[in-house]
Write a protein that holds these residues in place. Structure first.
Motif, mmCIF file in Angstrom:
data_model
loop_
_atom_site.group_PDB
_atom_site.id
_atom_site.type_symbol
_atom_site.label_atom_id
_atom_site.label_comp_id
_atom_site.label_asym_id
_atom_site.label_seq_id
_atom_site.Cartn_x
_atom_site.Cartn_y
_atom_site.Cartn_z
ATOM 1 N N VAL A 121 3.360 -9.052 15.563
ATOM 2 C CA VAL A 121 3.541 -8.087 14.478
ATOM 3 C C VAL A 121 3.290 -6.671 14.984
ATOM 4 N N ARG A 122 2.252 -6.499 15.784
ATOM 5 C CA ARG A 122 1.948 -5.167 16.314
ATOM 6 C C ARG A 122 3.051 -4.683 17.257
ATOM 7 N N GLU A 123 3.584 -5.589 18.084
ATOM 8 C CA GLU A 123 4.685 -5.217 18.979
ATOM 9 C C GLU A 123 5.912 -4.758 18.189
ATOM 10 N N ALA A 124 6.149 -5.425 17.055
ATOM 11 C CA ALA A 124 7.342 -5.103 16.265
ATOM 12 C C ALA A 124 7.200 -3.814 15.478
ATOM 13 N N SER A 125 5.956 -3.461 15.109
ATOM 14 C CA SER A 125 5.779 -2.374 14.143
ATOM 15 C C SER A 125 4.826 -1.270 14.575
ATOM 16 N N GLY A 126 3.994 -1.540 15.572
ATOM 17 C CA GLY A 126 2.931 -0.591 15.893
ATOM 18 C C GLY A 126 1.767 -0.666 14.938
ATOM 19 N N ALA A 127 1.691 -1.736 14.140
ATOM 20 C CA ALA A 127 0.618 -1.884 13.151
ATOM 21 C C ALA A 127 -0.746 -1.991 13.834
ATOM 22 N N TRP A 128 -1.777 -1.504 13.142
ATOM 23 C CA TRP A 128 -3.136 -1.733 13.612
ATOM 24 C C TRP A 128 -3.573 -3.146 13.239
ATOM 25 N N ILE A 129 -4.560 -3.660 13.979
ATOM 26 C CA ILE A 129 -5.134 -4.982 13.713
ATOM 27 C C ILE A 129 -6.632 -4.810 13.536
ATOM 28 N N ALA A 130 -7.153 -5.262 12.391
ATOM 29 C CA ALA A 130 -8.574 -5.111 12.080
ATOM 30 C C ALA A 130 -9.247 -6.480 12.027
ATOM 31 N N MET A 131 -10.474 -6.553 12.579
ATOM 32 C CA MET A 131 -11.241 -7.791 12.627
ATOM 33 C C MET A 131 -12.727 -7.443 12.661
ATOM 34 N N HIS A 132 -13.561 -8.327 12.138
ATOM 35 C CA HIS A 132 -15.007 -8.123 12.198
ATOM 36 C C HIS A 132 -15.470 -8.142 13.657
ATOM 37 N N THR A 169 0.857 -1.182 0.000
ATOM 38 C CA THR A 169 0.000 0.000 0.000
ATOM 39 C C THR A 169 0.896 1.236 0.000
ATOM 40 N N ASP A 170 0.275 2.396 -0.162
ATOM 41 C CA ASP A 170 1.052 3.633 -0.199
ATOM 42 C C ASP A 170 1.662 3.984 1.156
ATOM 43 N N ARG A 171 1.228 3.326 2.230
ATOM 44 C CA ARG A 171 1.784 3.586 3.565
ATOM 45 C C ARG A 171 2.603 2.418 4.099
ATOM 46 N N GLY A 172 2.885 1.457 3.240
ATOM 47 C CA GLY A 172 3.661 0.307 3.669
ATOM 48 C C GLY A 172 2.857 -0.978 3.548
ATOM 49 N N PRO A 173 3.504 -2.119 3.736
ATOM 50 C CA PRO A 173 2.817 -3.401 3.547
ATOM 51 C C PRO A 173 1.767 -3.671 4.617
ATOM 52 N N VAL A 174 0.686 -4.297 4.175
ATOM 53 C CA VAL A 174 -0.390 -4.742 5.053
ATOM 54 C C VAL A 174 -0.503 -6.254 4.912
ATOM 55 N N LEU A 175 -0.667 -6.949 6.038
ATOM 56 C CA LEU A 175 -0.805 -8.398 6.028
ATOM 57 C C LEU A 175 -2.273 -8.802 6.078
ATOM 58 N N VAL A 176 -2.615 -9.813 5.312
ATOM 59 C CA VAL A 176 -3.904 -10.481 5.462
ATOM 60 C C VAL A 176 -3.609 -11.781 6.203
ATOM 61 N N ASP A 177 -3.996 -11.826 7.502
ATOM 62 C CA ASP A 177 -3.690 -12.904 8.446
ATOM 63 C C ASP A 177 -2.195 -12.906 8.778
ATOM 64 N N THR A 178 -1.837 -13.653 9.827
ATOM 65 C CA THR A 178 -0.443 -13.611 10.295
ATOM 66 C C THR A 178 0.148 -14.983 10.566
ATOM 67 N N GLY A 207 -0.320 -2.473 8.734
ATOM 68 C CA GLY A 207 -1.571 -2.946 9.312
ATOM 69 C C GLY A 207 -1.742 -4.437 9.096
ATOM 70 N N VAL A 208 -2.669 -5.024 9.856
ATOM 71 C CA VAL A 208 -2.982 -6.447 9.776
ATOM 72 C C VAL A 208 -4.496 -6.593 9.653
ATOM 73 N N VAL A 209 -4.929 -7.269 8.598
ATOM 74 C CA VAL A 209 -6.355 -7.541 8.390
ATOM 75 C C VAL A 209 -6.568 -9.028 8.652
ATOM 76 N N ILE A 210 -7.445 -9.347 9.594
ATOM 77 C CA ILE A 210 -7.664 -10.727 10.007
ATOM 78 C C ILE A 210 -8.981 -11.242 9.414
#
Length: 342
Positions: free
Chosen positions: A86-97, A33-42, A69-72
């Protein structure tokens, strides 16, 4: 050595191993993405799995610290397990339904002893013999069992809306059944190889090329609502079939095309299974007795303890579908409850 595959169009996958599991691995997708890589699941929370994910990200030209970011797709530990690291390493957000986020919060807040007691009561009500239930009555702590301390997501995936992935169009599709809050993610962009169809679909466990996903029960011990997860799953399948993506990027096995054909196979499979269960239920059976008689990938005697619990949930999910369709009913006064069909 991490196995990485470039799917084109700024999408790669990393095979993250699942220890001692016949599935072998989870496909973790890396989306530019334009703000860096996003993961789908981890992937699974295990040191070797973490090392493999880090190696795979390096092969993709990035690192855990650079994840935006991380999309679950759903809360299961082979998908959500490494999200916290992943969040500890990067500060990424985690999204879930929201529905699966509620399960995560409930799991984090509930003492393991409460869960063991609830599971024991559910299995007893399903007709499980005391020899099977007894270990749960004496269990106290889960040890290192994955899934008892899942990362708390900090963003909600809203069905029908685009996720906040700058430079990409990734829309959430709610596909309950495998879990209450399972989502597929529709990448609304032209296929990099210009395959016919509508974009690409990250399908999680909802739609897999050669596996029928487990349909289980994820219920609040304090909520008496009777759910119909198989009905939810079949409805969700039909929606994905109508979407007709050019390619499906699942969480296990491999990418594939012709989603509508795979959907038809799964719908036919479940209809055949329901027909077979109706034949078994010509005599009153508990969910446990039904599971003993159902066809699995191995004889019942060879199914491990934990897998038997999953099988009981699947049997009960199918019975609930028959009851909702008016093809079966509980036998009045039976304890544990038995069902008959016609």
């Amino acid at each position: 050595m991490a196995r990485v595959y470039d799917h084109g169009g700024g999408v790669r996958s990393v095979q993250v191993p699942i220890p001692d599991n016949p599935l072998g691995h989870t496909l973790v997708y890396v989306v530019d993405t334009d703000r860096g890589p996003v993961l789908v699941d981890t992937g699974w929370d295990d040191p070797a799995s973490w090392d493999t994910l880090a190696e795979g990200l390096a092969a993709c030209g990035t690192a855990p610290a650079e994840i935006h970011g991380v999309v679950i797709t759903h809360h299961h530990p082979d998908h959500h397990g490494l999200s916290g690291k992943v969040r500890e390493a990067s500060g990424a957000w985690i999204a879930m339904h929201a529905a699966d986020a509620a399960i995560v919060r409930r799991t984090r807040a509930t003492r393991p002893e409460r869960w063991f007691s609830y599971m024991a009561d559910k299995l007893t009500a399903a007709g499980a013999p005391e020899a099977h239930v007894a270990p749960l009555r004496t269990a106290r702590r889960p040890g290192n069992l994955p899934g008892f301390s899942p990362a708390d997501p900090d963003r909600e995936i809203v069905p029908g809306e685009l996720l906040d992935l700058p430079g990409r169009r990734l829309r959430a599709i709610w596909t309950p059944g495998h879990t209450p809050g399972h989502v597929c993610l529709h990448l609304e962009e032209e296929h990099p190889d210009r395959l016919a169809g509508h974009g690409r679909l990250f399908s999680g466990d909802h739609l897999l090329p050669g596996i029928t996903p487990h349909i289980g029960l994820y219920e609040d011990p304090d909520d008496t609502t009777v759910t119909d997860p198989l009905g939810d799953y079949l409805d969700s399948l039909e929606r994905i079939g109508r979407l007709a993506p050019a390619e499906v990027l699942p969480a296990h096995q491999h990418a594939f095309t012709d989603a509508p054909a795979r959907v038809r196979e799964l719908l036919t499979h479940h209809e055949a299974r329901l027909t077979g269960l109706r034949a078994l239920l010509r005599e009153p059976l508990t969910p446990w007795q039904l599971a003993e008689r159902m066809e699995w990938n191995r004889p019942w005697e060879q199914i491990p303890y934990g897998s038997r619990n999953i099988a009981i949930a699947e049997a009960e999910a199918h019975v609930r579908r028959l009851v909702k369709l008016g093809r079966a009913e509980a036998v009045a006064g039976s304890d544990p409850v038995t069902y008959v069909a016609w």
